[in-house]
Design a protein around this motif. Structure first.
Motif, PDB file in Angstrom:
ATOM      1  N   ALA A   1       7.213   6.060   3.030  1.00  0.00           N
ATOM      2  CA  ALA A   1       6.633   5.009   3.872  1.00  0.00           C
ATOM      3  C   ALA A   1       6.340   3.742   3.075  1.00  0.00           C
ATOM      4  O   ALA A   1       6.215   2.664   3.654  1.00  0.00           O
ATOM      5  CB  ALA A   1       5.351   5.511   4.522  1.00  0.00           C
ATOM      6  N   GLY A   2       6.233   3.868   1.745  1.00  0.00           N
ATOM      7  CA  GLY A   2       5.837   2.722   0.942  1.00  0.00           C
ATOM      8  C   GLY A   2       6.857   1.617   0.866  1.00  0.00           C
ATOM      9  O   GLY A   2       6.532   0.514   0.416  1.00  0.00           O
ATOM     10  N   GLY A   3       8.086   1.893   1.286  1.00  0.00           N
ATOM     11  CA  GLY A   3       9.098   0.837   1.257  1.00  0.00           C
ATOM     12  C   GLY A   3       9.907   0.858  -0.018  1.00  0.00           C
ATOM     13  O   GLY A   3      11.117   0.731   0.000  1.00  0.00           O
ATOM     14  N   THR A   4       9.268   1.008  -1.145  1.00  0.00           N
ATOM     15  CA  THR A   4       9.947   1.157  -2.435  1.00  0.00           C
ATOM     16  C   THR A   4       9.151   2.161  -3.244  1.00  0.00           C
ATOM     17  O   THR A   4       7.928   2.199  -3.159  1.00  0.00           O
ATOM     18  CB  THR A   4       9.995  -0.177  -3.215  1.00  0.00           C
ATOM     19  N   CYS A   5       9.853   2.966  -4.029  1.00  0.00           N
ATOM     20  CA  CYS A   5       9.170   3.941  -4.872  1.00  0.00           C
ATOM     21  C   CYS A   5       8.830   3.274  -6.205  1.00  0.00           C
ATOM     22  O   CYS A   5       9.590   3.390  -7.181  1.00  0.00           O
ATOM     23  CB  CYS A   5      10.046   5.178  -5.080  1.00  0.00           C
TER      24      CYS A   5
ATOM     25  N   GLU B   1       4.102   7.806 -10.293  1.00  0.00           N
ATOM     26  CA  GLU B   1       3.217   8.458 -11.261  1.00  0.00           C
ATOM     27  C   GLU B   1       2.023   9.093 -10.558  1.00  0.00           C
ATOM     28  O   GLU B   1       1.620  10.216 -10.881  1.00  0.00           O
ATOM     29  CB  GLU B   1       2.751   7.440 -12.303  1.00  0.00           C
ATOM     30  N   ALA B   2       1.445   8.353  -9.599  1.00  0.00           N
ATOM     31  CA  ALA B   2       0.306   8.901  -8.860  1.00  0.00           C
ATOM     32  C   ALA B   2       0.710  10.135  -8.060  1.00  0.00           C
ATOM     33  O   ALA B   2      -0.011  11.137  -8.016  1.00  0.00           O
ATOM     34  CB  ALA B   2      -0.280   7.832  -7.926  1.00  0.00           C
ATOM     35  N   ALA B   3       1.895  10.060  -7.432  1.00  0.00           N
ATOM     36  CA  ALA B   3       2.369  11.190  -6.629  1.00  0.00           C
ATOM     37  C   ALA B   3       2.637  12.402  -7.513  1.00  0.00           C
ATOM     38  O   ALA B   3       2.268  13.539  -7.170  1.00  0.00           O
ATOM     39  CB  ALA B   3       3.626  10.796  -5.865  1.00  0.00           C
TER      40      ALA B   3
ATOM     41  N   ALA C   1      -3.831   9.053   0.189  1.00  0.00           N
ATOM     42  CA  ALA C   1      -4.339   7.676   0.113  1.00  0.00           C
ATOM     43  C   ALA C   1      -4.231   7.126  -1.306  1.00  0.00           C
ATOM     44  O   ALA C   1      -3.876   5.950  -1.505  1.00  0.00           O
ATOM     45  CB  ALA C   1      -5.783   7.645   0.598  1.00  0.00           C
ATOM     46  N   ARG C   2      -4.517   7.946  -2.304  1.00  0.00           N
ATOM     47  CA  ARG C   2      -4.430   7.473  -3.690  1.00  0.00           C
ATOM     48  C   ARG C   2      -2.990   7.106  -4.069  1.00  0.00           C
ATOM     49  O   ARG C   2      -2.758   6.145  -4.804  1.00  0.00           O
ATOM     50  CB  ARG C   2      -4.983   8.536  -4.638  1.00  0.00           C
TER      51      ARG C   2
ATOM     52  N   ALA D   1      -1.706   3.199  -5.053  1.00  0.00           N
ATOM     53  CA  ALA D   1      -1.368   3.051  -6.475  1.00  0.00           C
ATOM     54  C   ALA D   1      -0.648   1.750  -6.764  1.00  0.00           C
ATOM     55  O   ALA D   1      -0.777   1.189  -7.857  1.00  0.00           O
ATOM     56  CB  ALA D   1      -0.513   4.238  -6.930  1.00  0.00           C
ATOM     57  N   ASP D   2       0.119   1.248  -5.794  1.00  0.00           N
ATOM     58  CA  ASP D   2       0.871   0.009  -6.029  1.00  0.00           C
ATOM     59  C   ASP D   2       0.403  -1.139  -5.138  1.00  0.00           C
ATOM     60  O   ASP D   2       1.122  -2.103  -4.919  1.00  0.00           O
ATOM     61  CB  ASP D   2       2.363   0.252  -5.822  1.00  0.00           C
TER      62      ASP D   2
END
Length: 231
Positions: free
Chosen positions: A109-113, A119-121, A189-190, A194-195
């Motif tokens: 969902a973030g659009g770009t990894c 790293e957070a994931a 959520a974290r 993260a970005d």
């Protein structure tokens, strides 16, 4: 008065002469979480036949009873609903898979990894039980999912992704207390934060996560807002 004499003694003798007895037979077995032992144990599923006894001898059938679940360790009997509770091993796997699915959904969902989001994931997924998970592995999985489904990065949570989240979270939610359900949402959520701030697509995914975990909408909003505030 001597033991066994009088009214109480006669009642004991009658109970020994007359009564019912249950004969149990095994109809299945497996592993379950025993409420008596407090851990994973082997069990037998038993079906019973009740018989009226006279002088200690079964003489008349009184119908069936059970089935029940008998723990191989403590020998206690439980209703078959105890089998609905996952074993410790199964519960750990369900929790690990749920965190992994949420992480992939938020990354998609973030659009770009971004590297910080990856790293957070990876940190959350490793903590959940996938000890060898890497950022590159997660990135490859997100790209493979997008290619397989034709989904465009950054879109709101579509039907396919919502189904995957519910399949991973619905069976887990009844076995988690409120803090445990909230913890999974906060892990997502974290990753999203993260970005940078939540994107609309990330909020949509996290709202779907909250719904699957039976967290009400107001609590989802409160938790997502709290995650933005540094502790």
């Amino acid at each position: 008065m001597l033991p066994g004499r009088g009214r109480d003694g006669r009642a004991v003798r009658r109970a020994r002469m007359l009564g019912t007895r249950t004969a149990w037979s095994a109809v299945g077995d497996g592993e379950f979480f025993c409420p008596g032992c407090g851990g994973d144990r082997n069990y037998q599923r038993l079906a019973g036949r009740r018989r009226f006894i006279l002088l200690g001898v079964p003489v008349l059938p009184r119908g069936e009873t059970g089935p029940v679940v008998e723990c191989a360790a403590c020998r206690r009997h439980f209703g078959t609903d105890v089998l609905d509770h996952p074993t410790t091993t199964r519960f750990s796997a369900m929790l690990r898979d749920a965190v992994h699915t949420v992480a992939l959904a938020v990354l998609a969902a973030g659009g770009t990894c971004s590297r910080t989001a990856l790293e957070a994931a990876a940190t959350e997924v490793r903590a959940a039980g996938f000890g060898d998970c890497t950022e590159d592995q997660l990135n490859a999985l997100v790209e493979a999912l997008a290619a397989d489904t034709g989904r465009v990065y950054g879109e709101p949570c579509g039907a396919g992704l919502a189904i995957e989240l519910h399949e991973a979270l619905d069976p887990l939610a009844p076995h988690l207390a409120a803090p445990g359900r909230e913890s999974i949402l906060l892990q997502g959520a974290r990753i999203a934060l993260a970005d940078g701030p939540y994107t609309p697509a990330e909020r949509d995914v996290l709202s779907t996560v909250g719904a699957a975990l039976t967290i009400c909408g107001d609590d989802v909003s409160r938790l997502l807002a709290a995650a933005r505030t540094p502790s």
